[in-house]
Scaffold this motif. Sequence first.
Motif, PDB file in Angstrom:
ATOM      1  N   VAL A 100       0.861  -1.167   0.000  1.00 17.91           N
ATOM      2  CA  VAL A 100       0.000   0.000   0.000  1.00 17.91           C
ATOM      3  C   VAL A 100       0.902   1.222   0.000  1.00 17.91           C
ATOM      4  N   PRO A 108       0.135   7.837  -2.939  1.00 16.10           N
ATOM      5  CA  PRO A 108       0.118   8.217  -4.352  1.00 16.10           C
ATOM      6  C   PRO A 108       1.349   9.042  -4.688  1.00 16.10           C
ATOM      7  N   ALA A 135     -13.178   4.332  -5.498  1.00 17.28           N
ATOM      8  CA  ALA A 135     -12.047   3.430  -5.294  1.00 17.28           C
ATOM      9  C   ALA A 135     -10.754   4.215  -5.075  1.00 17.28           C
ATOM     10  N   GLU A 136     -10.587   5.305  -5.815  1.00 17.14           N
ATOM     11  CA  GLU A 136      -9.384   6.119  -5.644  1.00 17.14           C
ATOM     12  C   GLU A 136      -9.363   6.798  -4.281  1.00 17.14           C
ATOM     13  N   GLN A 149      -8.417   4.218  -1.662  1.00 19.62           N
ATOM     14  CA  GLN A 149      -6.979   3.941  -1.689  1.00 19.62           C
ATOM     15  C   GLN A 149      -6.174   5.074  -1.073  1.00 19.62           C
ATOM     16  N   ARG A 150      -6.533   6.310  -1.401  1.00 20.51           N
ATOM     17  CA  ARG A 150      -5.766   7.447  -0.894  1.00 20.51           C
ATOM     18  C   ARG A 150      -5.959   7.650   0.603  1.00 20.51           C
ATOM     19  N   GLN A 187      -7.281   5.340   2.766  1.00 23.39           N
ATOM     20  CA  GLN A 187      -7.189   4.095   3.527  1.00 23.39           C
ATOM     21  C   GLN A 187      -8.359   3.931   4.492  1.00 23.39           C
TER      22      GLN A 187
END
Length: 246
Positions: free
Chosen positions: A75, A78, A127-128, A131-132, A134
Amino acid sequence: MPGGRLTQQERQQIGLGLADGLAYAEIARRLDRPTSTVTREVMRNGGPSSYRPDIAHRATEHRAHRRKPAAPRGVEAPPQLHGRDPEAVREYEETLTAVFMATGAPKMMARVLTCLTTSDSGSLTAAELVQRLQVSPASISKAVAFLDGQGLIRRERDERRRERYVVDDDVWYEAMMASARSTAQLVETSRQGVGVLGVHTPAGTRLENIARYLDFVSESIARAAEQARDILHTKPAPAPDATGAQ
């Protein structure tokens, strides 16, 4: 310039500076700290009117003890574009989130708004965002529903039919106009109270003064927002020619 966490003594100095009406930049200068450090410290601990150094210090210690472990391998944060300093970006995002929270936004909503605002595209999928930041998809769904309801973001579909959440050029214009409209409603309600309580009574006078004040503020906000709208559409200046050509 010193780094690391603020000490209890530094927090006491911040409290004294706020009590003296000093600006964040001046407090930071006296502590030899970045202004963003002081801003974030105050905003995440009650704001300038409610900041209490001892309580802030205990809260910070508590957060440090219960902080989640580092993200597992695989993980990654970005990548930063344009030569940005990742640590400086992270600190700024924390500061902006704290300021959004001070305006009344819940923490997750503030984090999502910060993430969208500081992305170059101004547009991210669920989704982004997961991910960013968490966090869970459910947290993102709840946050974007709140922000959409406040008119701070909008939804659109991309070419792959994915829903994207967008902070576009006019979001802040629409937010200011919404604020002006809500203030105008309060003006109308205050004037209704004048009729009920009596024009020449102390309560009626108070409500009439509130209505006159807010009416002026509401009109000023709407007029200024309209006059300055083009500022939101200003494009960045072109990057200097790397070849040095004139």
